[in-house]
Design an enzyme around this catalytic site. Structure first.
Site, PDB file in Angstrom:
ATOM      1  CB  THR A  30      -8.026   3.221  -2.369  1.00 18.01           C
ATOM      2  OG1 THR A  30      -7.289   2.253  -3.109  1.00 18.01           O
ATOM      3  CG2 THR A  30      -7.691   3.104  -0.903  1.00 18.01           C
TER       4      THR A  30
ATOM      5  CB  ALA B 193      -9.047   1.490   2.292  1.00 17.34           C
TER       6      ALA B 193
ATOM      7  CG  ASP C 122     -10.098  14.429   1.230  1.00 14.94           C
ATOM      8  OD1 ASP C 122      -9.889  13.206   1.101  1.00 14.94           O
ATOM      9  OD2 ASP C 122      -9.914  15.239   0.303  1.00 14.94           O
TER      10      ASP C 122
ATOM     11  N   GLY D 162       0.827  -1.216   0.000  1.00 14.01           N
ATOM     12  CA  GLY D 162       0.000   0.000   0.000  1.00 14.01           C
ATOM     13  C   GLY D 162       0.856   1.259   0.000  1.00 14.01           C
TER      14      GLY D 162
ATOM     15  CE  LYS E 239     -11.358   5.011   4.333  1.00 17.35           C
ATOM     16  NZ  LYS E 239     -10.361   3.962   4.708  1.00 17.35           N
TER      17      LYS E 239
ATOM     18  CD1 TRP F  43      -7.161  15.160  -1.888  1.00 20.86           C
ATOM     19  CD2 TRP F  43      -6.106  16.632  -3.190  1.00 20.86           C
ATOM     20  NE1 TRP F  43      -8.104  15.977  -2.462  1.00 20.86           N
ATOM     21  CE2 TRP F  43      -7.486  16.885  -3.267  1.00 20.86           C
ATOM     22  CE3 TRP F  43      -5.242  17.446  -3.915  1.00 20.86           C
ATOM     23  CZ2 TRP F  43      -8.030  17.901  -4.046  1.00 20.86           C
ATOM     24  CZ3 TRP F  43      -5.765  18.463  -4.686  1.00 20.86           C
ATOM     25  CH2 TRP F  43      -7.144  18.681  -4.759  1.00 20.86           C
TER      26      TRP F  43
ATOM     27  CE1 TYR G  14     -11.813   5.303  -0.396  1.00 14.02           C
ATOM     28  CE2 TYR G  14     -12.126   7.681  -0.549  1.00 14.02           C
ATOM     29  CZ  TYR G  14     -11.373   6.596  -0.140  1.00 14.02           C
ATOM     30  OH  TYR G  14     -10.191   6.794   0.532  1.00 14.02           O
TER      31      TYR G  14
ATOM     32  CG  ASP H 273      -9.312 -14.629   6.149  1.00 16.12           C
ATOM     33  OD1 ASP H 273      -9.625 -13.467   5.824  1.00 16.12           O
ATOM     34  OD2 ASP H 273     -10.087 -15.595   6.048  1.00 16.12           O
ATOM     35  CB  ILE H 274      -7.491  -8.779   6.879  1.00 15.84           C
ATOM     36  CG1 ILE H 274      -8.004  -8.760   5.437  1.00 15.84           C
ATOM     37  CG2 ILE H 274      -5.991  -8.587   6.938  1.00 15.84           C
ATOM     38  CD1 ILE H 274      -7.711  -7.458   4.699  1.00 15.84           C
TER      39      ILE H 274
HETATM   40  N1  LIG Z   1      -4.652   7.535  -1.601  1.00 16.89           N
HETATM   41  C1  LIG Z   1      -5.231   8.647  -1.196  1.00 16.89           C
HETATM   42  O1  LIG Z   1      -5.113   9.695  -1.839  1.00 16.89           O
HETATM   43  C2  LIG Z   1      -6.046   8.664   0.065  1.00 16.89           C
HETATM   44  C3  LIG Z   1      -6.745   9.839   0.404  1.00 16.89           C
HETATM   45  C4  LIG Z   1      -7.482   9.878   1.584  1.00 16.89           C
HETATM   46  C5  LIG Z   1      -7.523   8.788   2.411  1.00 16.89           C
HETATM   47  N2  LIG Z   1      -6.864   7.644   2.063  1.00 16.89           N
HETATM   48  C6  LIG Z   1      -6.976   6.504   2.981  1.00 16.89           C
HETATM   49  O2  LIG Z   1      -5.672   6.168   3.399  1.00 16.89           O
HETATM   50  C7  LIG Z   1      -5.575   4.753   3.584  1.00 16.89           C
HETATM   51  C8  LIG Z   1      -4.421   4.213   2.771  1.00 16.89           C
HETATM   52  O3  LIG Z   1      -4.663   4.479   1.407  1.00 16.89           O
HETATM   53  P1  LIG Z   1      -3.597   4.086   0.281  1.00 16.89           P
HETATM   54  O4  LIG Z   1      -3.736   5.074  -0.812  1.00 16.89           O
HETATM   55  O5  LIG Z   1      -2.288   3.820   0.913  1.00 16.89           O
HETATM   56  O6  LIG Z   1      -4.214   2.729  -0.229  1.00 16.89           O
HETATM   57  P2  LIG Z   1      -3.620   1.770  -1.360  1.00 16.89           P
HETATM   58  O7  LIG Z   1      -2.288   2.230  -1.812  1.00 16.89           O
HETATM   59  O8  LIG Z   1      -4.708   1.576  -2.376  1.00 16.89           O
HETATM   60  O9  LIG Z   1      -3.382   0.439  -0.554  1.00 16.89           O
HETATM   61  C9  LIG Z   1      -4.457  -0.315  -0.125  1.00 16.89           C
HETATM   62  C10 LIG Z   1      -3.911  -1.589   0.460  1.00 16.89           C
HETATM   63  O10 LIG Z   1      -5.036  -2.430   0.723  1.00 16.89           O
HETATM   64  C11 LIG Z   1      -4.769  -3.721   0.170  1.00 16.89           C
HETATM   65  N3  LIG Z   1      -6.031  -4.363  -0.213  1.00 16.89           N
HETATM   66  C12 LIG Z   1      -6.953  -3.876  -1.047  1.00 16.89           C
HETATM   67  N4  LIG Z   1      -7.962  -4.775  -1.178  1.00 16.89           N
HETATM   68  C13 LIG Z   1      -7.643  -5.828  -0.391  1.00 16.89           C
HETATM   69  C14 LIG Z   1      -8.267  -7.058  -0.082  1.00 16.89           C
HETATM   70  N5  LIG Z   1      -9.446  -7.385  -0.609  1.00 16.89           N
HETATM   71  N6  LIG Z   1      -7.652  -7.895   0.769  1.00 16.89           N
HETATM   72  C15 LIG Z   1      -6.463  -7.569   1.309  1.00 16.89           C
HETATM   73  N7  LIG Z   1      -5.804  -6.427   1.064  1.00 16.89           N
HETATM   74  C16 LIG Z   1      -6.395  -5.558   0.221  1.00 16.89           C
HETATM   75  C17 LIG Z   1      -3.906  -3.442  -1.030  1.00 16.89           C
HETATM   76  O11 LIG Z   1      -3.256  -4.631  -1.410  1.00 16.89           O
HETATM   77  P3  LIG Z   1      -2.816  -4.890  -2.958  1.00 16.89           P
HETATM   78  O12 LIG Z   1      -1.623  -4.020  -3.184  1.00 16.89           O
HETATM   79  O13 LIG Z   1      -2.503  -6.332  -2.975  1.00 16.89           O
HETATM   80  O14 LIG Z   1      -3.979  -4.500  -3.796  1.00 16.89           O
HETATM   81  C18 LIG Z   1      -2.982  -2.363  -0.480  1.00 16.89           C
HETATM   82  O15 LIG Z   1      -1.936  -2.928   0.277  1.00 16.89           O
HETATM   83  C19 LIG Z   1      -6.936   4.196   3.213  1.00 16.89           C
HETATM   84  O16 LIG Z   1      -7.713   4.072   4.368  1.00 16.89           O
HETATM   85  C20 LIG Z   1      -7.526   5.261   2.320  1.00 16.89           C
HETATM   86  O17 LIG Z   1      -8.957   5.249   2.365  1.00 16.89           O
HETATM   87  C21 LIG Z   1      -6.126   7.565   0.926  1.00 16.89           C
END
Ligand SMILES: NC(=O)c1ccc[n+]([C@@H]2O[C@H](COP(=O)([O-])OP(=O)(O)OC[C@H]3O[C@@H](n4cnc5c(N)ncnc54)[C@H](OP(=O)(O)O)[C@@H]3O)[C@@H](O)[C@H]2O)c1
Length: 287
Positions: A64, A62, A104, A12, A131, A153, A127, A38-39
């Site tokens: 995402t 999440a 956000d 992630g 959340k 972001w 989404y 197994d989460i």
């Molecule tokens: N990205 C943003 O801009 C943003 C903005 C606001 C808030 N957030 C929040 O910040 C947090 C982290 O976001 P991020 O961008 O780091 O997320 P990300 O890069 O999309 O990573 C999500 C992680 O969840 C894993 N995952 C997804 N589906 C799964 C499943 N079914 N079973 C097991 N693992 C699974 C993914 O594994 P794989 O790599 O194997 O798919 C990955 O390790 C989240 O709560 C997100 O809602 C993110």
């Protein structure tokens, strides 16, 4: 030695940054990816928490894909609502702290001053809804050891994100159109990880907003990234109406960071400074 479990820590965007920040501070880190545990199995999570004697469980897993969630609400709900509930139940009988991330996109974007944690959420997308439901499921458990961080972001190393995608496209094209009527708080994952740990070290629990300081439109963020990378691509501002997307996004979702700063005495550095550091590290890695 302090021990942490980071769900999403293997692949992630934020998970990898957290694993790095924890290791840099001497923590023993179990950075988990798909298939490691197994989460969705409460017993398996409880067992893992007890065998590792974890002090903190970080959840960065999440659903995402903001637009795809509109077509896959059940999948989004499983990851964004039910998973936090399972994790909350798993830590309930332990002393471990649960650190969970939200977004956000829980806000409707109708304000024009930064959103505080007192502002009422009103998500406009699946989404954002799922959340928010995840937050509420956790808060309803009344856990003494719970930290929920709304962030926004994200950019950083280790996984494709808005900034890396813009740079890829800008290297191939002479002009890119990017929306200018959505304004938010860009967040560097390495700063977010460090600031999360600072908040934890101050014993904070409850709901907080955490990002880098300052605000930008997607267009401004893209233009600054392209400029810092020394690319010549022109970034052309367009409206959201000119770039229709499946999920509705807030026009304004800047996060108020005062609650974080009051507890930690830290003002997160401005996003342009963090962006320059990210791009410099990326450039160095490529030469
Ligand atoms: N990205 C943003 O801009 C943003 C903005 C606001 C808030 N957030 C929040 O910040 C947090 C982290 O976001 P991020 O961008 O780091 O997320 P990300 O890069 O999309 O990573 C999500 C992680 O969840 C894993 N995952 C997804 N589906 C799964 C499943 N079914 N079973 C097991 N693992 C699974 C993914 O594994 P794989 O790599 O194997 O798919 C990955 O390790 C989240 O709560 C997100 O809602 C993110």
């Amino acid at each position: 030695m302090k021990t942490a479990i980071v769900l999403g820590g293997k692949t992630g965007l934020l998970g990898q940054a957290l694993a790095l920040a924890l290791e840099n501070r001497g923590w023993l880190v179990h950075a988990l990816g798909r298939g490691d545990v197994d989460i969705f199995d409460l017993t398996a999570i409880k067992h893992f928490l007890s065998t590792t004697r974890a002090d903190v469980l970080f959840n960065t897993v999440a659903y995402t894909k903001v637009d795809q969630a509109e077509d896959e609400p059940a999948e989004a709900s499983l990851l964004n609502r039910q998973l936090p509930l399972i994790l909350g139940k798993a830590v309930a009988e332990t002393k471990a702290l649960l650190v969970h991330y939200s977004t956000d996109f829980v806000f409707n974007g109708k304000k024009d001053t930064p959103y505080t944690t007192e502002d009422l959420p009103e998500p406009g997308s699946v989404y954002g809804q799922t959340k928010l439901q995840g937050e509420q499921e956790l808060l309803n458990l009344h856990l003494p050891n719970l930290l929920i961080l709304r962030t926004s972001w994200l950019f950083g190393p280790g996984r494709t994100n808005f900034v890396t995608r813009i740079l890829e496209l800008a290297a191939q094209r002479s002009e890119l159109s990017v929306v200018h009527d959505q304004v938010g708080s860009p967040s560097y994952t390495l700063d977010l990880a460090d600031n999360t740990l600072a908040l934890m070290e101050h014993g904070a629990t409850g709901l907080f907003h955490l990002a880098n300081s300052g605000q930008a439109s997607w267009c401004e963020l893209a233009a600054e990234a392209v400029r810092c990378a020394g690319l010549t691509c022109q970034i052309k501002p367009i409206t959201s109406a000119e770039y229709p997307q499946q999920a509705q996004r807030p026009h304004y979702s800047v996060l108020d960071l005062n609650a974080f700063s009051r507890i930690t005495n830290i003002i997160p550095r401005p996003w342009p400074q963090a962006l320059r550091e990210f791009l410099f590290a990326r450039f160095k890695a490529q030469i």
